[in-house]
Design a protein around this motif. Structure first.
Motif, PDB file in Angstrom:
ATOM      1  N   SER A 112       0.806  -1.225   0.000  1.00  0.00           N
ATOM      2  CA  SER A 112       0.000   0.000   0.000  1.00  0.00           C
ATOM      3  C   SER A 112       0.839   1.275   0.000  1.00  0.00           C
ATOM      4  O   SER A 112       0.301   2.368   0.143  1.00  0.00           O
ATOM      5  N   GLY A 113       2.158   1.152  -0.123  1.00  0.00           N
ATOM      6  CA  GLY A 113       3.023   2.330   0.004  1.00  0.00           C
ATOM      7  C   GLY A 113       3.148   3.178  -1.246  1.00  0.00           C
ATOM      8  O   GLY A 113       2.513   2.917  -2.272  1.00  0.00           O
ATOM      9  N   GLU A 114       3.975   4.220  -1.126  1.00  0.00           N
ATOM     10  CA  GLU A 114       4.093   5.207  -2.202  1.00  0.00           C
ATOM     11  C   GLU A 114       5.172   4.899  -3.230  1.00  0.00           C
ATOM     12  O   GLU A 114       4.955   5.022  -4.426  1.00  0.00           O
ATOM     13  N   GLU A 115       6.363   4.528  -2.749  1.00  0.00           N
ATOM     14  CA  GLU A 115       7.491   4.416  -3.667  1.00  0.00           C
ATOM     15  C   GLU A 115       8.575   3.495  -3.128  1.00  0.00           C
ATOM     16  O   GLU A 115       8.764   3.415  -1.919  1.00  0.00           O
ATOM     17  N   VAL A 116       9.268   2.831  -4.025  1.00  0.00           N
ATOM     18  CA  VAL A 116      10.440   2.050  -3.605  1.00  0.00           C
ATOM     19  C   VAL A 116      11.629   2.500  -4.445  1.00  0.00           C
ATOM     20  O   VAL A 116      11.528   2.578  -5.670  1.00  0.00           O
ATOM     21  N   ILE A 117      12.715   2.810  -3.788  1.00  0.00           N
ATOM     22  CA  ILE A 117      13.928   3.194  -4.511  1.00  0.00           C
ATOM     23  C   ILE A 117      14.885   2.008  -4.421  1.00  0.00           C
ATOM     24  O   ILE A 117      15.148   1.485  -3.334  1.00  0.00           O
ATOM     25  N   ILE A 118      15.361   1.582  -5.564  1.00  0.00           N
ATOM     26  CA  ILE A 118      16.231   0.411  -5.581  1.00  0.00           C
ATOM     27  C   ILE A 118      17.593   0.782  -6.150  1.00  0.00           C
ATOM     28  O   ILE A 118      17.688   1.335  -7.246  1.00  0.00           O
ATOM     29  N   GLY A 119      18.637   0.513  -5.372  1.00  0.00           N
ATOM     30  CA  GLY A 119      19.983   0.790  -5.851  1.00  0.00           C
ATOM     31  C   GLY A 119      20.813  -0.475  -5.798  1.00  0.00           C
ATOM     32  O   GLY A 119      20.655  -1.288  -4.879  1.00  0.00           O
ATOM     33  N   HIS A 120      21.666  -0.643  -6.780  1.00  0.00           N
ATOM     34  CA  HIS A 120      22.591  -1.768  -6.726  1.00  0.00           C
ATOM     35  C   HIS A 120      23.981  -1.188  -6.535  1.00  0.00           C
ATOM     36  O   HIS A 120      24.472  -0.439  -7.376  1.00  0.00           O
ATOM     37  N   ASP A 121      24.600  -1.521  -5.408  1.00  0.00           N
ATOM     38  CA  ASP A 121      25.925  -0.994  -5.120  1.00  0.00           C
ATOM     39  C   ASP A 121      26.972  -1.854  -5.825  1.00  0.00           C
ATOM     40  O   ASP A 121      27.340  -2.921  -5.321  1.00  0.00           O
ATOM     41  N   LYS A 122      27.425  -1.386  -6.966  1.00  0.00           N
ATOM     42  CA  LYS A 122      28.322  -2.200  -7.815  1.00  0.00           C
ATOM     43  C   LYS A 122      29.571  -2.721  -7.082  1.00  0.00           C
ATOM     44  O   LYS A 122      29.869  -3.910  -7.152  1.00  0.00           O
ATOM     45  N   PRO A 123      30.312  -1.846  -6.350  1.00  0.00           N
ATOM     46  CA  PRO A 123      31.557  -2.337  -5.746  1.00  0.00           C
ATOM     47  C   PRO A 123      31.377  -3.520  -4.782  1.00  0.00           C
ATOM     48  O   PRO A 123      32.244  -4.370  -4.680  1.00  0.00           O
ATOM     49  N   THR A 124      30.245  -3.553  -4.054  1.00  0.00           N
ATOM     50  CA  THR A 124      30.062  -4.638  -3.076  1.00  0.00           C
ATOM     51  C   THR A 124      29.006  -5.654  -3.520  1.00  0.00           C
ATOM     52  O   THR A 124      28.892  -6.719  -2.922  1.00  0.00           O
ATOM     53  N   GLY A 125      28.226  -5.295  -4.520  1.00  0.00           N
ATOM     54  CA  GLY A 125      27.150  -6.184  -4.951  1.00  0.00           C
ATOM     55  C   GLY A 125      25.919  -6.097  -4.062  1.00  0.00           C
ATOM     56  O   GLY A 125      24.934  -6.820  -4.270  1.00  0.00           O
ATOM     57  N   ALA A 126      25.968  -5.208  -3.057  1.00  0.00           N
ATOM     58  CA  ALA A 126      24.821  -5.103  -2.136  1.00  0.00           C
ATOM     59  C   ALA A 126      23.633  -4.403  -2.807  1.00  0.00           C
ATOM     60  O   ALA A 126      23.814  -3.552  -3.675  1.00  0.00           O
ATOM     61  N   TRP A 127      22.441  -4.806  -2.391  1.00  0.00           N
ATOM     62  CA  TRP A 127      21.225  -4.123  -2.838  1.00  0.00           C
ATOM     63  C   TRP A 127      20.832  -3.093  -1.790  1.00  0.00           C
ATOM     64  O   TRP A 127      20.840  -3.388  -0.601  1.00  0.00           O
ATOM     65  N   ILE A 128      20.497  -1.906  -2.256  1.00  0.00           N
ATOM     66  CA  ILE A 128      20.009  -0.879  -1.338  1.00  0.00           C
ATOM     67  C   ILE A 128      18.545  -0.634  -1.684  1.00  0.00           C
ATOM     68  O   ILE A 128      18.222  -0.230  -2.801  1.00  0.00           O
ATOM     69  N   LEU A 129      17.678  -0.922  -0.729  1.00  0.00           N
ATOM     70  CA  LEU A 129      16.244  -0.745  -0.966  1.00  0.00           C
ATOM     71  C   LEU A 129      15.702   0.282   0.025  1.00  0.00           C
ATOM     72  O   LEU A 129      15.897   0.148   1.233  1.00  0.00           O
ATOM     73  N   ILE A 130      15.067   1.303  -0.495  1.00  0.00           N
ATOM     74  CA  ILE A 130      14.452   2.298   0.384  1.00  0.00           C
ATOM     75  C   ILE A 130      12.955   2.330   0.071  1.00  0.00           C
ATOM     76  O   ILE A 130      12.568   2.614  -1.061  1.00  0.00           O
ATOM     77  N   LEU A 135       9.421  -3.603   2.582  1.00  0.00           N
ATOM     78  CA  LEU A 135       8.059  -3.114   2.368  1.00  0.00           C
ATOM     79  C   LEU A 135       7.232  -3.242   3.647  1.00  0.00           C
ATOM     80  O   LEU A 135       6.541  -2.309   4.068  1.00  0.00           O
ATOM     81  N   ARG A 136       7.343  -4.390   4.272  1.00  0.00           N
ATOM     82  CA  ARG A 136       6.565  -4.620   5.497  1.00  0.00           C
ATOM     83  C   ARG A 136       7.035  -3.725   6.639  1.00  0.00           C
ATOM     84  O   ARG A 136       6.248  -3.198   7.410  1.00  0.00           O
ATOM     85  N   LEU A 137       8.352  -3.592   6.737  1.00  0.00           N
ATOM     86  CA  LEU A 137       8.902  -2.765   7.817  1.00  0.00           C
ATOM     87  C   LEU A 137       8.522  -1.299   7.651  1.00  0.00           C
ATOM     88  O   LEU A 137       8.261  -0.599   8.627  1.00  0.00           O
TER      89      LEU A 137
END
Ligand code: PHE
Length: 350
Positions: free
Chosen positions: A9-27, A57-59
């Motif tokens: 039910s939320g407004e927006e999700v920002i998804i970033g892929h941190d290339k140097p570490t391979g980590a996913w950043i989800l806001i 999303l749930r958090l």
């Protein structure tokens, strides 16, 4: 994957892929109706991208409710940094700085703070590039410090309300409380309980933590396999979410559940199952709101620590009492009552 976002039910999700570490950043920006989306940054490895997405999303939704119930002018958001491979300390700092830049780019749409897997010192690093949208820096860096202790204080206040309802006496003296997870919230909570004369039981996965609490503080350790079946007055989940489910509810031998962990119920129906077993549930986002109310209160509103503690305990007590009343008078679960209260607040500002 798209169905997970569509049904949210939320407004927006920002998804970033941190290339140097391979980590996913989800806001996840769940709601900005009451103010800037605010919520901690959780950093840990997830089994896969989907699990990380579901969690954030749930958090973030829980954060919307967390601020709406006590009437705080903030919206719900959350960030997850999903680590896909082990990283060294130096790499981790660079990742946090890149994450800070992303937070700053959002220009105040999202404000962050500490959560599972991140500390106050991490907030100092994130703030290097993410300031002024970072809460919970160390006092040395001008922040209000870790959110764990003030969160624990709020959980403790919630427990007093439950004891008043259950036993007609708010004191925790001689009450048997089992705390699951001796981290930043659980650890402080145990000290508060001990000081109040409660019998403190705990469980943790870290062997060194277990030894220290047992040997130095004299708390009794419950082995992981018997946590849910151990008899106690209040079971207090202060570790991971989803641990209140059909399997564990059948085992519980407590009179109430009240803890600091986010998203304790695996499914909404589990609130119903708890109530059928006669177990009183203090909705997680109602009693664990202390950090989210107190830390931004000190840092953005200029509250003293003393004022923050009063605001936190006062607002959690009154919210929980209202929820318990509503649950009794309308014959609904406490979880549903809390939801209604949050939705009412959100609707009134539409
Ligand atoms: N991690 C906190 C929570 O889940 C959120 C938070 C703490 C937000 C401190 C801002 C400052 O409630």
């Amino acid at each position: 994957m798209d169905s997970i976002i569509k049904s949210w039910s939320g407004e927006e999700v920002i998804i970033g892929h941190d290339k140097p570490t391979g980590a996913w950043i989800l806001i996840a920006i769940h709601s900005t109706r009451l103010g800037p989306a605010t919520g901690g940054t959780r950093m840990k490895p997830y089994p896969d991208f989907k699990a990380a997405l579901q969690d954030v999303l749930r958090l973030s939704e829980a954060m919307t409710h967390k601020f709406a119930v006590p009437g705080i002018s903030r919206g719900g958001g959350k960030a997850v940094i999903s680590l896909t491979a082990p990283i060294e300390a130096g790499e981790r700092l660079d990742l946090l700085r890149r994450y800070g830049s992303l937070v700053r780019q959002l220009g105040g749409l999202y404000c962050t703070g500490p959560d599972l897997g991140t500390s106050s010192s991490d907030m100092d690093i994130i703030a290097e590039t993410g300031s002024p949208y970072v809460f919970g820096r160390t006092p040395g860096a001008g922040g209000a410090g870790d959110s764990g202790p003030i969160t624990a204080l709020g959980v403790f206040a919630g427990m007093e309300v439950l004891c008043e309802r259950l036993f007609g006496d708010s004191s925790l003296r001689n009450r048997r409380i089992l705390v699951q997870g001796a981290g930043s919230v659980g650890g402080t909570l145990m000290d508060l309980l001990h000081r109040a004369g409660a019998e403190v039981l705990f469980s943790d996965v870290d062997e060194s933590v277990i030894c220290r609490l047992r040997d130095e503080k004299g708390f009794s350790c419950v082995p992981a396999e018997s946590v849910y079946g151990t008899e106690c007055d209040i079971f207090s989940p202060c570790a991971l979410g989803g641990i209140i489910n059909a399997v564990t509810i059948a085992q519980l031998k407590c009179k109430a559940v009240a803890g600091g962990a986010n998203n304790q119920l695996a499914r909404p129906e589990d609130g119903e199952l708890l109530s059928k077993r006669g177990i009183l549930y203090a909705p997680d986002y109602v009693i664990n709101a202390g950090g989210a109310i107190g830390i931004p209160g000190i840092e953005a509103l200029g509250w003293t620590r003393e004022r923050a503690e009063k605001e936190v305990t006062g607002s959690i007590r009154s919210a929980l009492m209202r929820i318990l009343d509503m649950s009794e008078s309308e014959g609904i679960t406490t979880d549903l009552a809390a939801h209604r209260l949050a939705e009412e607040r959100l609707a009134s500002r539409r």
